[in-house]
Design an enzyme around this catalytic site. Structure first.
Site, PDB file in Angstrom:
ATOM      1  N   SER A  30      -5.539  13.528   0.608  1.00 27.92           N
ATOM      2  CA  SER A  30      -4.440  12.790   0.395  1.00 27.92           C
ATOM      3  C   SER A  30      -4.157  11.690   1.285  1.00 27.92           C
ATOM      4  O   SER A  30      -4.834  11.165   1.848  1.00 27.92           O
ATOM      5  CB  SER A  30      -3.097  13.945   0.366  1.00 27.92           C
ATOM      6  OG  SER A  30      -1.865  13.487  -0.221  1.00 27.92           O
ATOM      7  N   ASN A  31      -2.627  11.615   1.706  1.00 24.20           N
ATOM      8  CA  ASN A  31      -2.385  10.609   2.836  1.00 24.20           C
ATOM      9  C   ASN A  31      -1.176  11.104   3.112  1.00 24.20           C
ATOM     10  O   ASN A  31      -0.605  11.886   3.055  1.00 24.20           O
ATOM     11  CB  ASN A  31      -2.293   9.094   2.236  1.00 24.20           C
ATOM     12  CG  ASN A  31      -1.371   9.036   0.902  1.00 24.20           C
ATOM     13  OD1 ASN A  31      -0.173   9.341   1.225  1.00 24.20           O
ATOM     14  ND2 ASN A  31      -1.899   9.008  -0.286  1.00 24.20           N
ATOM     15  N   TYR A  32      -0.578  10.143   4.171  1.00 22.47           N
ATOM     16  CA  TYR A  32       0.514  10.596   4.878  1.00 22.47           C
ATOM     17  C   TYR A  32       1.955  10.344   4.535  1.00 22.47           C
ATOM     18  O   TYR A  32       2.997  10.487   5.230  1.00 22.47           O
ATOM     19  CB  TYR A  32       0.491   9.971   6.593  1.00 22.47           C
ATOM     20  CG  TYR A  32      -0.752  10.524   7.359  1.00 22.47           C
ATOM     21  CD1 TYR A  32      -0.969  12.030   7.556  1.00 22.47           C
ATOM     22  CD2 TYR A  32      -1.490   9.730   7.874  1.00 22.47           C
ATOM     23  CE1 TYR A  32      -2.132  12.439   8.416  1.00 22.47           C
ATOM     24  CE2 TYR A  32      -2.436  10.016   8.809  1.00 22.47           C
ATOM     25  CZ  TYR A  32      -2.656  11.378   9.185  1.00 22.47           C
ATOM     26  OH  TYR A  32      -3.738  11.926   9.787  1.00 22.47           O
TER      27      TYR A  32
END
Ligand code: C5P
Length: 217
Positions: free
Chosen positions: A25-27
């Site tokens: 995923s990402n932040y």
């Protein structure tokens, strides 16, 4: 209230599962998209908020559609775009997903090679839907103006909001709450910078632009 203008906003990351317990995923925290949804509700719009997994509360008055993967987000955008006057794609969509999701937990091994396949480009898929003012976001480590302008053209956007990426999770960068720097580029290549503003305030500026464009149309 009947005949309210409908806006569609996406927010948060997408999550692409590798196996029943792991994902990439990402932040993204959803702060920008949720601020936009709150601003739209306050301005009297009917709001559909399509959100990847986040841990912040949805604004009262918005219809929340929870999704996990980019493909699910695409399905939800296609389902809800009809009748919308505006689409704001604030979601940080994963560009890639594991080619195969393992049904069982991947066991420890000396070396693990994972293949990824590109996710569909959601904005690209709805590019030709007429009558929808489209706003996108761009997150770049450098060459912000040029890259964001290219993205605006390639994705058929009316407006793009660009941020510079930080060095990683520790410096926060454009993710989460706090004051951030933004560059807003319109279709004609006009650029404005907004330095050190909160995402709540930025959401107001973005809707000011959307409304100005609607008045001019
Ligand atoms: O990831 P990228 O920099 O191309 O994202 C720019 C814009 O495109 C963002 O508004 C994002 O929500 C959208 N996007 C999309 N589908 C993807 C990736 C990004 O609609 N697969």
């Amino acid at each position: 209230m009947k005949n309210r203008k409908k806006v569609l906003i996406t927010a948060g990351p997408t999550v692409e599962e590798l196996d029943p317990v792991r994902y990439i995923s990402n932040y993204s925290t959803g702060t920008m998209g949720y601020s936009l949804a709150r601003e739209a509700v306050n301005r009297g719009y009917e709001v559909a908020l399509i959100s990847g997994p986040v841990s912040i509360p949805a604004p009262h008055g918005a219809k929340l559609v929870k999704v996990t993967t980019a493909r699910e987000m695409l399905g939800a955008v296609k389902k809800h775009i009809g009748g919308s006057s505006c689409l704001v794609m604030a979601a940080a969509v994963c560009d890639f997903a594991p080619a195969k999701r393992s049904a069982t937990k991947i066991k420890k091994r000396a070396r693990l090679v994972i293949q990824f396949t590109p996710n569909p480009d959601i904005l690209g898929e709805v590019k030709d839907v007429p009558g929808v003012f489209k706003v996108g976001f761009a997150l770049e480590t450098g060459g912000l103006f040029g890259k964001a302008l290219c993205k605006l053209k390639a994705k058929g956007l009316d407006l793009i909001v660009a941020n510079k990426a930080g060095r990683g999770r520790k410096d926060g960068g454009p993710f989460g709450a706090g004051k951030k720097d933004f560059m807003v580029i319109s279709r004609d290549g006009r650029k404005r910078t907004r330095m050190g503003v909160t995402k709540e305030k930025m959401a107001g500026y973005i809707f000011d632009d959307i409304e100005k464009a609607a008045e001019a149309a």
